[in-house]
Write an enzyme that holds these catalytic residues in place. Structure first.
Site, mmCIF file in Angstrom:
data_model
loop_
_atom_site.group_PDB
_atom_site.id
_atom_site.type_symbol
_atom_site.label_atom_id
_atom_site.label_comp_id
_atom_site.label_asym_id
_atom_site.label_seq_id
_atom_site.Cartn_x
_atom_site.Cartn_y
_atom_site.Cartn_z
ATOM 1 N N CYS A 54 0.825 -1.207 0.000
ATOM 2 C CA CYS A 54 0.000 0.000 0.000
ATOM 3 C C CYS A 54 0.861 1.258 0.000
ATOM 4 C CB CYS A 54 -0.941 0.012 1.208
ATOM 5 S SG CYS A 54 -2.145 -1.324 1.199
ATOM 6 N N THR A 55 1.918 1.250 0.772
ATOM 7 C CA THR A 55 2.809 2.404 0.818
ATOM 8 C C THR A 55 3.442 2.631 -0.542
ATOM 9 O OG1 THR A 55 3.220 2.086 3.174
ATOM 10 C CG2 THR A 55 4.851 3.383 1.944
#
Length: 171
Positions: A54-55
């Site tokens: 996600c990052t």
């Protein structure tokens, strides 16, 4: 459980709290796709703040945010974490688009990407200026994400009014 909306169909509308990182601090508000009519909207459903994939995904989108805005598109990230978590995540990685808190997973359910007991599937929906789904990608495992190149190609198609469908099916 509802299925993800098909390309060519109206996107489910919703109202969700969100936060936007600005130079003067976080700006909280309520986000409604229906109020964004007139320009494309990219909805990015992601499982969690500060997780590795996600990052990388959200950092890649924010680092090339101008490519989206040059096409008149807005990007919104949506996950089950609350606004405090989103604000810390945005500050840590200098994310410059709104992060919406779907703590009850109501938006994820409406878009057919909620996974009972697990959260949600990593997914992206490109909506045209009228709020119609023009493209979607719903991941099965969520270990990868769609590139900025792929998304901007789909936005261009949406702006041109050409539904592109779901290339290769949902993965």
């Amino acid at each position: 459980m509802p299925k993800p909306p098909e390309p060519g169909t109206p996107a489910p509308d919703f109202a969700a709290p969100g936060t936007l990182r600005t130079d003067t601090g976080p700006l909280r508000g309520t986000y409604r796709p229906g109020e964004r009519r007139g320009s494309p909207l990219v909805l990015v459903f992601y499982p969690g703040d500060n997780t590795p994939v996600c990052t990388r995904q959200l950092c890649s989108y924010t680092s090339e945010l101008e490519r989206f805005t040059d096409l008149g598109a807005t990007v919104w990230g949506i996950s089950p974490q609350g606004l405090d978590s989103h604000e810390q995540f945005a500050a840590r990685h200098d994310l410059r688009f709104p992060l919406l808190a779907d703590t009850e997973r109501a938006v994820a359910r409406a878009y057919g990407v909620a996974v009972p007991g697990l959260g949600l599937r990593r997914s992206v929906f490109v909506l045209d200026a009228e709020g119609v789904v023009r493209w979607r990608h719903v991941a099965v495992t969520g270990l990868t994400f769609r590139s900025v190149d792929t998304l901007t190609e789909q936005i261009r198609a949406a702006v041109a009014g050409r539904p592109r469908g779901v290339p290769g099916g949902d993965q």
